[in-house]
Every structure is written in structure tokens, then in C-alpha cells.
Enzyme design. Sequence first.
Site, PDB file in Angstrom:
ATOM      1  N   SER A   1       0.864  -1.171   0.000  1.00 27.96           N
ATOM      2  CA  SER A   1       0.000   0.000   0.000  1.00 27.96           C
ATOM      3  C   SER A   1       0.898   1.218   0.000  1.00 27.96           C
ATOM      4  O   SER A   1       2.079   1.134   0.381  1.00 27.96           O
ATOM      5  CB  SER A   1      -0.883   0.013   1.251  1.00 27.96           C
ATOM      6  OG  SER A   1      -1.519   1.263   1.439  1.00 27.96           O
TER       7      SER A   1
ATOM      8  N   TYR B   1      -3.202  -0.040  10.706  1.00 29.38           N
ATOM      9  CA  TYR B   1      -3.135  -0.310   9.268  1.00 29.38           C
ATOM     10  C   TYR B   1      -1.743  -0.013   8.714  1.00 29.38           C
ATOM     11  O   TYR B   1      -1.164  -0.831   7.991  1.00 29.38           O
ATOM     12  CB  TYR B   1      -4.175   0.540   8.530  1.00 29.38           C
ATOM     13  CG  TYR B   1      -4.216   0.271   7.035  1.00 29.38           C
ATOM     14  CD1 TYR B   1      -4.802  -0.880   6.543  1.00 29.38           C
ATOM     15  CD2 TYR B   1      -3.665   1.178   6.125  1.00 29.38           C
ATOM     16  CE1 TYR B   1      -4.846  -1.131   5.174  1.00 29.38           C
ATOM     17  CE2 TYR B   1      -3.704   0.933   4.770  1.00 29.38           C
ATOM     18  CZ  TYR B   1      -4.296  -0.229   4.294  1.00 29.38           C
ATOM     19  OH  TYR B   1      -4.322  -0.470   2.950  1.00 29.38           O
TER      20      TYR B   1
END
Length: 266
Positions: A144, A157
Site C-alpha cells: 500500500s 493499518y
Amino acid sequence: MTRWLDGKRALVVGAGSGIGRAVVDAYLDEGAQVAVLERDRSKCAALATELPGVPVTQGDATTFEANERAVAAAVAAFGGLDTLVNCVGIFDFYKGITDISTEELEPAFDEMFKTNVLSQLQSVKAAIPALQAQERSSIVLTESASSFYPGRGGVLYVASKFAVRGLVSTLAYELAPRIRVNGVAPGGTLNTDLRGLQNLSLDHIRLDDTPNRARDLAARTPLNVALTPQDHAWSYVFLASDRSRGITAGTTHPDGGFGMTTGGTS
């Protein structure tokens, strides 16, 4: 005309929607044979209906057992496996450490790392024997923009995605020379089913339902683009193809140039 993945046999984990589904479609278009693993039963049913030639395994990617069944289904259908892709993920909706109660922290941590990190390890663990049986094979994990820059997710996250970045490096080192391992680090993405943590009471919320999401995604990228799963899928195609045979421990960044912004945090 030769397609990029002619002759390749792939397993895509987390294939029912979003980036995973776009990867399945792109791989099929580029000549690969594709099998899938998906947890959601309704998504499995849709895959089986829409893609009747694709072996569909229903199961939880955080378990070795489900991944093992999916690998076995791919090998039984295609006679081997050349590429593993994992697109499993969950989000925390930007919760910082001060936003998470003491009671929530441990179960939320376990849920985040089990989903975003352990699922990828379980997929790799299950696929290694089949991948090593080939002269050359590849693994593509989903990182990501949050694997590189703070601010585009919360504390759990971002930490989990930094961990996936570490997996790419260490697995590439361990599994060379037979298996290449690379990552794709998408920026913010439209049209996904990415949801929040159950242990933070966020599992009913979809990131894609955020108001004005397309406008806001475009505004924070130098290219002024709001990217879709289909945009990201081509990075997965390239990294599974023989055109990337000299690349391992690498990452593609389909993020609209997000990393050029101030530390990636604006």
C-alpha cells in the site's frame, strides 16, 4: 499476438472484489489460467457464475488449510502453479493510538495483523511447494502507499502494511533464485469493498462509501487521478510476466505520484 501471461498458471487470493477481482480479469485477458480463493460465499457464487472456467475455493485466507485447498485446486486444474497473488486486506479508518481504547487495542491488533499479514504468509507457505516445482515462478503481495508513508491509514493499518513490505524483502531473499517476490503498493482506490475492523466496530463501513472520495483521491495526487482496481491490475500482470524476470524484492507504486507530496502525508 503473444499475450503477457500466455502459459502462466495463477492463484489469486482475495479475488471476490476490488483489486483482486481486477487482477483475475486482467490475468485471464492476458492468457493466464486462474484459480481463486475467496472468503465471502456470495462473492464465490458470483465468481463461479461469471467465470465458469475458474476454480473457486471458498475459505478464510488467514488459515493454512484454506490456502492449501486453493493451491491443490489450482494444481489439479492446471497441472502446476507459476504465480501467487494475495490481495486480502482490512482498514482501520485512520484510528490513531489515542483513538483506540486499552480494551480494544489487543483484539484490534490481532485482527489487523491476522488479516493483512498472516493471510499473506499463509498463502505463501501453502504455495511454496508448487511454486518451487517450476524452474521460475513468482509471488506478488499487496502492499500500500501506507507501506511507505504515514498518514494514509491509522496506526494499526500503517504498521501492518509496513510489515507486508518487510515480507516482500525477506521472502525475496529467502526464496531466490527459483521464486521472485515483489509487491504492489496502490494509493487510494475507488470501487473496492475494503472495510473496517470488527474489533473497532467498523466492519459495517466501506472505505469506498466516503463522501466525495473520487474528488479527494484525485486532489492529493500530482497526476490528479482517482485510480481504480483496473489501473492497479497491470502492475500485477507485469510482475507475474517474464518481462519482469530480473526483478525481485521490488515494489511498483500505482499511486498517481502520491509519494512526491510532502512525505506522502498531505
